[in-house]
Design a protein around this motif. Structure first.
Motif, mmCIF file in Angstrom:
data_model
loop_
_atom_site.group_PDB
_atom_site.id
_atom_site.type_symbol
_atom_site.label_atom_id
_atom_site.label_comp_id
_atom_site.label_asym_id
_atom_site.label_seq_id
_atom_site.Cartn_x
_atom_site.Cartn_y
_atom_site.Cartn_z
ATOM 1 N N PHE A 66 2.359 7.480 8.258
ATOM 2 C CA PHE A 66 3.671 8.066 8.001
ATOM 3 C C PHE A 66 3.632 9.585 8.128
ATOM 4 O O PHE A 66 2.588 10.211 7.988
ATOM 5 N N ALA B 204 2.124 9.377 2.929
ATOM 6 C CA ALA B 204 2.325 8.250 2.010
ATOM 7 C C ALA B 204 1.012 7.779 1.396
ATOM 8 O O ALA B 204 0.773 6.588 1.266
ATOM 9 N N LEU B 205 0.141 8.726 1.012
ATOM 10 C CA LEU B 205 -1.080 8.332 0.294
ATOM 11 C C LEU B 205 -0.702 8.021 -1.147
ATOM 12 O O LEU B 205 0.294 8.513 -1.654
ATOM 13 N N TYR B 206 -1.517 7.180 -1.793
ATOM 14 C CA TYR B 206 -1.246 6.856 -3.191
ATOM 15 C C TYR B 206 -1.849 7.973 -4.045
ATOM 16 O O TYR B 206 -3.078 8.123 -4.100
ATOM 17 N N PHE C 135 -7.387 0.214 -0.315
ATOM 18 C CA PHE C 135 -6.214 -0.523 -0.813
ATOM 19 C C PHE C 135 -5.804 -1.728 0.044
ATOM 20 O O PHE C 135 -5.680 -2.834 -0.482
ATOM 21 N N PRO C 136 -5.614 -1.549 1.367
ATOM 22 C CA PRO C 136 -5.201 -2.722 2.161
ATOM 23 C C PRO C 136 -6.239 -3.835 2.137
ATOM 24 O O PRO C 136 -5.881 -5.015 2.115
ATOM 25 N N ARG D 138 -8.316 -4.413 -0.378
ATOM 26 C CA ARG D 138 -8.263 -4.984 -1.717
ATOM 27 C C ARG D 138 -7.113 -5.979 -1.799
ATOM 28 O O ARG D 138 -7.233 -7.060 -2.377
ATOM 29 N N ARG E 45 -6.955 4.748 6.340
ATOM 30 C CA ARG E 45 -6.355 3.586 5.689
ATOM 31 C C ARG E 45 -5.791 2.621 6.732
ATOM 32 O O ARG E 45 -5.776 1.409 6.542
ATOM 33 N N ARG F 221 -7.889 -1.786 8.423
ATOM 34 C CA ARG F 221 -7.247 -3.101 8.499
ATOM 35 C C ARG F 221 -7.534 -3.772 9.833
ATOM 36 O O ARG F 221 -7.200 -4.929 10.023
#
Lengths: 312, 334
Positions: free
Chosen positions: B81, B85-87, B98-99, B101, B146, B150
């Motif tokens: 993005f 849009a990092l957490y 994260f993805p 997990r 990130r 995936r």
């Protein structure tokens, strides 16, 4: 003049005002807590004027600690504050998440949700204890009576009657009884303060980054995972704020306790201070100092917790 | 694998149709860039492919499977993005994990992939930091990391470089192009910057108001723009567009000449004018020429440092073979 002196000089009036604001009442309370000072005593009229000659040392503190109501009041203060915090935060988060989605009539629902916060505490207490929680005339009494009537009817019915005859008649709970009046206070204050939590959480939810959510959707996060890993951490700070502000307010609850039970078996520290202050200003001041200590313990505990969530 | 096909895809928000029926094919391993001015629907198109927006009608196929109704996470695409849009409350490591997990991968597998991604993106030293402690370029790399772990069939980039400063932008541009060369995975990249489009793409898709104006390789678009819009949009500085008698002389309503296709000559130039602003870059000089009677300003690029100053008269010779001709509808004439 160095470039620091002027700003400091300009700050001085505010700082001095604040110090007076805090220090004068605190030192007067401290002073009164160490002397004999009562409003009315015919045998010892000299005690009715505050004077250093009536020095009592830690006598007032001893008197308060040995009072049968003191530890109950401390316990009750903590029970009431912690229960209200727990309930308002959970309800607040749930309701805020629920009304964060767009639906028809959302703005009306929001206004209605905030409205309990505008009710005066005393009015709130009178409404709840008389109209809702009263075991005879309140909603509770009517509901319990209604259920009992239905069960009584069912007991006379053929076939299923024997099954219902095993059911006991429900007893309405008297919230003015000593053991339950604290719960009545918790219920009514939770009702009144949940809107505050909702308001704070709602504004925070609106500032939540939508792209983060979209990224999480693409990463395969379920709705629950999004709530657990994005929304809850995002709400960490507002939760800390709500807990802090409410702790300060609810440690000094008074009106609700006065109206529900007149302190009958359900005192908190402010209520105990109020009772002492009917005559014994010395003991009231000593209780006040205990209340300050309790508030500080709670504040340190909360600041630690908040600090932790902010650091994470 | 990552062949993406759009068939008669439309998108309406309420009454307004932002994307009229649109067809597009992106082949496996291609680097496609959607480019256009802001509000042209390029981001919407990307979000339709990602599944973040629902199509109003039409079909989206990924590797010949209809994914129009498939949820975003099941499409096997990764998106980077504009705002990264990092957490924010997770460390870099947890962000990248994260993805995986969410997909329930084993810890060892997660760690292995995190290290591979971190090494290729120079993030190894930052794995235990929070996004707030990183610079813009590093955050961008975490977002890419990130997306990589995936192992997607295609990468989607939504203006990923527009929040970076100019120097970093050039660096990241190279890194992403390099990444594409290495991985040979399909990438779709949205930008409003035609320089990014020209330098990175195999295939440029020029969009205006939800309509594809032209699809082609960067040089096809540069050499043969199909219409006035593409002609004006591709190329920097912009192509000079001239209409009136001069255009009619070439049998067109409008003619276009790129600044680099006009020579500055001592004498005998077809066009004359006065130098307005002159930008001396050393390697090139850009002249903004007024008073030619053709257009308000003509932009001219001269190689090297040409010592003409503000107010000097100038003679210009357009290269006849490099003149683009357009008809009254703005379409290219052969």
């Amino acid at each position: 003049m160095s470039n620091r002196t002027l700003p400091r000089l300009l700050q001085t009036p505010a700082v001095i005002l604040l110090l007076i604001w805090m220090l004068v009442p605190l030192s007067m309370t401290l002073y009164f807590s160490f002397i004999r000072y009562v409003l009315n005593n015919l045998r010892r009229p000299e005690w009715t004027t505050p004077s250093i000659e009536n020095w009592r040392g830690f006598g007032n503190y001893n008197f308060v600690l040995n009072n049968q109501d003191f530890w109950l009041a401390v316990q009750n203060s903590l029970l009431i504050v912690c229960s209200i915090l727990f309930l308002t935060v959970i309800l607040g988060v749930l309701i805020a998440v629920l009304i964060n989605k767009a639906f028809p009539g959302r703005s009306l629902v929001r206004v209605l949700l905030i409205s309990p916060f505008f009710v005066m505490p005393a009015v709130n207490a009178v409404l709840w204890i008389n109209m809702i929680l009263d075991p005879v005339l309140g909603l509770q009494g009517l509901a319990v009576g209604g259920i009992n009537a239905v069960i009584a009817d069912l007991q006379n019915a053929p076939i299923i009657g024997p099954f219902f005859s095993l059911w006991p008649a429900l007893e309405p709970i008297s919230f003015r009884a000593t053991q339950t009046s604290a719960y009545a206070v918790i219920i009514m204050v939770t009702w009144q303060w949940t809107p505050f939590a909702v308001l704070i959480f709602m504004t925070s939810l609106q500032s939540e980054d939508q792209q983060q959510k979209e990224a999480a959707i693409l990463d395969g996060a379920s709705a629950w995972s999004q709530f657990r890993f994005l929304t809850l951490p995002h709400l960490g700070r507002p939760i800390a704020i709500v807990v802090m502000i409410q702790a300060i307010f609810h440690l000094s609850l008074y009106a609700e306790i006065e109206i529900v039970s007149r302190g009958n078996g359900n005192k908190n520290l402010p209520y105990l201070i109020g009772e002492f202050a009917n005559n014994n200003i010395g003991a009231a001041s000593a209780t006040g100092i205990f209340a300050v200590i309790l508030a500080n313990i709670v504040a340190i505990f909360l600041l630690r917790m908040i600090g932790k969530t902010l650091m994470e | 694998m990552g062949r993406i096909v759009l068939e008669n895809v439309t998108k309406s928000f309420g009454e307004t149709q932002v994307i009229p029926p649109l067809n597009l094919e992106i082949d496996d391993g291609e680097f496609a860039v959607f480019v256009g001015p802001s509000g042209c629907g390029k981001s919407t198109l990307l979000r339709l492919i990602a599944g973040l927006e629902d199509t109003t009608s039409g079909r989206i196929l990924i590797d010949d499977a209809d994914v129009t109704e498939v949820s975003p996470s099941k499409r096997g695409l990764s998106m980077v993005f504009q705002t990264y849009a990092l957490y924010p409350h997770m460390t870099v490591r947890k962000n990248i994990a994260f993805p995986m997990r969410m997909a329930g991968l084993s810890e060892e597998e997660q760690e292995k992939r995190i290290m591979t991604a971190a090494e290729s993106l120079n993030l190894v030293d930052y794995l235990d930091r929070k996004p707030g402690q990183l610079s813009g370029g590093q955050r961008q790399r975490v977002a890419i990391g990130r997306a990589i772990v995936r192992d997607p069939s295609a990468f989607l980039f939504d203006e990923p470089l527009s929040n970076l400063d100019a120097a970093l932008r050039v660096g990241m541009r190279l890194e992403i192009t390099e990444m594409h060369e290495r991985m040979q995975t399909t990438m779709i990249y949205v930008t409003h910057d035609q320089v990014e489009a020209m330098t990175m793409a195999n295939k440029i898709v020029v969009l205006r108001a939800g309509v594809i104006e032209q699809v082609g390789s960067p040089l096809e678009l540069y050499r043969a723009p199909q219409n006035l819009f593409v002609a004006g949009f591709i190329g920097s500085p912009k192509m000079n567009l001239i209409d009136g008698p001069q255009a009619q002389k070439h049998g067109a309503t409008t003619i276009g000449v790129r600044p680099e296709h006009i020579d500055v000559v001592e004498s005998g130039g077809a066009w004359t004018g006065t130098v307005g602003v002159a930008e001396h870059l050393g390697s090139d000089t850009f002249f903004y020429v007024h008073g030619t009677g053709l257009a308000e300003t003509l932009t001219v690029r001269a190689i090297g440092d040409v010592s003409l100053k503000h107010g000097d008269p100038i003679q210009l010779a357009p290269r006849a073979t490099e003149i683009h001709r357009f008809d009254a509808d703005g379409l290219r004439l052969p």
